[in-house]
Design an enzyme around this catalytic site. Sequence first.
Site, mmCIF file in Angstrom:
data_model
loop_
_atom_site.group_PDB
_atom_site.id
_atom_site.type_symbol
_atom_site.label_atom_id
_atom_site.label_comp_id
_atom_site.label_asym_id
_atom_site.label_seq_id
_atom_site.Cartn_x
_atom_site.Cartn_y
_atom_site.Cartn_z
ATOM 1 N N ASN A 62 29.632 141.970 35.098
ATOM 2 C CA ASN A 62 29.089 140.987 36.035
ATOM 3 C C ASN A 62 30.022 139.793 36.192
ATOM 4 O O ASN A 62 30.229 139.298 37.295
ATOM 5 C CB ASN A 62 27.703 140.547 35.564
ATOM 6 C CG ASN A 62 26.720 141.702 35.593
ATOM 7 O OD1 ASN A 62 26.237 142.096 36.636
ATOM 8 N ND2 ASN A 62 26.462 142.280 34.429
ATOM 9 N N LYS A 75 20.513 137.197 32.761
ATOM 10 C CA LYS A 75 21.844 136.825 32.261
ATOM 11 C C LYS A 75 22.953 137.498 33.067
ATOM 12 O O LYS A 75 24.066 136.977 33.153
ATOM 13 C CB LYS A 75 21.973 137.126 30.762
ATOM 14 C CG LYS A 75 21.682 138.557 30.342
ATOM 15 C CD LYS A 75 22.919 139.417 30.262
ATOM 16 C CE LYS A 75 22.606 140.842 29.879
ATOM 17 N NZ LYS A 75 23.799 141.684 29.782
ATOM 18 N N ALA A 114 29.229 147.813 24.985
ATOM 19 C CA ALA A 114 29.405 149.169 24.444
ATOM 20 C C ALA A 114 30.764 149.349 23.792
ATOM 21 O O ALA A 114 30.891 150.060 22.790
ATOM 22 C CB ALA A 114 29.224 150.187 25.572
ATOM 23 N N SER A 119 32.621 141.987 30.307
ATOM 24 C CA SER A 119 31.467 141.774 31.170
ATOM 25 C C SER A 119 31.735 142.229 32.606
ATOM 26 O O SER A 119 32.581 141.658 33.300
ATOM 27 C CB SER A 119 31.079 140.291 31.162
ATOM 28 O OG SER A 119 30.092 140.029 32.131
ATOM 29 N N GLU A 140 25.081 145.139 37.054
ATOM 30 C CA GLU A 140 23.637 145.067 37.279
ATOM 31 C C GLU A 140 23.215 143.786 38.015
ATOM 32 O O GLU A 140 22.190 143.757 38.691
ATOM 33 C CB GLU A 140 22.891 145.140 35.936
ATOM 34 C CG GLU A 140 23.025 146.455 35.205
ATOM 35 C CD GLU A 140 22.073 147.524 35.724
ATOM 36 O OE1 GLU A 140 21.478 147.335 36.799
ATOM 37 O OE2 GLU A 140 21.943 148.560 35.041
ATOM 38 N N SER A 149 25.552 143.093 23.381
ATOM 39 C CA SER A 149 25.947 144.440 22.927
ATOM 40 C C SER A 149 26.863 145.144 23.918
ATOM 41 O O SER A 149 26.456 146.116 24.547
ATOM 42 C CB SER A 149 24.681 145.296 22.733
ATOM 43 O OG SER A 149 23.851 145.235 23.890
ATOM 44 N N LYS A 189 19.526 147.012 31.152
ATOM 45 C CA LYS A 189 19.370 145.577 31.433
ATOM 46 C C LYS A 189 19.449 145.339 32.935
ATOM 47 O O LYS A 189 20.404 144.749 33.429
ATOM 48 C CB LYS A 189 20.446 144.782 30.685
ATOM 49 C CG LYS A 189 20.367 144.949 29.167
ATOM 50 C CD LYS A 189 21.490 144.212 28.473
ATOM 51 C CE LYS A 189 21.406 144.378 26.966
ATOM 52 N NZ LYS A 189 22.491 143.668 26.265
ATOM 53 N N SER A 205 29.059 154.257 29.313
ATOM 54 C CA SER A 205 29.589 153.673 28.076
ATOM 55 C C SER A 205 28.480 153.274 27.106
ATOM 56 O O SER A 205 28.573 153.530 25.900
ATOM 57 C CB SER A 205 30.489 152.480 28.404
ATOM 58 O OG SER A 205 29.807 151.535 29.192
#
Length: 336
Positions: free
Chosen positions: A264, A198, A147, A262, A289, A145, A113, A18
Amino acid sequence: MNHKIGKEARCAVIGYGSWATAIAGLLSANEPCVGWYVRNPEVLEGLRTEGRNPRYVSDLEFDRTRIAPSDDLNEVVRNAEILVLATPSAYLKTFLEPLTEPLDDKFIVSAIKGIVPGDYQTVAEYIHDRYNLSYKQIGLFSGPSHAEEVSRGKLSYLTVACTDPENARLIGSKFATDYIRLSYSTDLYGIEYGAILKNIYALAVGIAVGLGYGDNFLAVLIANCAGEMTRFLEESYPAEGRNTQVSAYLGDLLVTCYSVYSRNRRLGLLIGHGCTVKSALNEMTMVAEGYFAAECIRHINFRHKVDMPIAEMVYKVLYERASARRSMKELTLKLI
């Protein structure tokens, strides 16, 4: 060697998810033709025949004359001067495995990231060591940001980081649109590690939400996450003029902790709801991630010995099968 980027430098994207697709969309709005390394046959076919990625942000339509998707990595690299890496960090080595074309005269921009698992390095550190490139020819594209929003033209504020401000601005000009506001930085270390941390903190927030903690507590948790991030950056690699209150640090932290997009936060939410880590990972359709970052940051912090109770809690839940409920309750006693 002169690492200045020329104004006519051609760009290519490595990755087909994405974020890679959203980035290709930005570049193709400004560049006559963008190279694009796509390993997935279904995605490659969709881009070539319909100008769409059928698997990720499929509502983004490309002018097919302005993209050159290919499954030949060396051809894509050969025809570009600026390579934008936009794969999940866990798959970066796999994506680059076929590479035989030299990178000596290329400029590498990481939009990833995450930490390279097993190497305990950021993407910039890995590229620097593995391909013997100077940090002067490595940049970052970062900030809040998702996607899904960038691909739909939602107003977003992004940061380009390079050791040379002129290079940063030239790269920025290739991403600039009327809905992308750009800022610039020379803090490669801080922005890259901030973007990694983050993701760990968004996992912590997701766990808290899944466990039933309210908005009052989440505000305190995220405030402490911001403090922990700043503490790690300042104690591990101090930088004059670094301001972790700006969007590339704090803004990215906030959107990853709060947004419905998000990954995560979603992974943490599943764990907070009672899923095992393994089943939660299996339920995820895209890479979170923070899962890999939690283990890598803990390893890196053995050297720095920074007090990081939130990151440590996430690590123990993910890798030591610690009870999410008990671990979060213990963490509440350490927050201010």
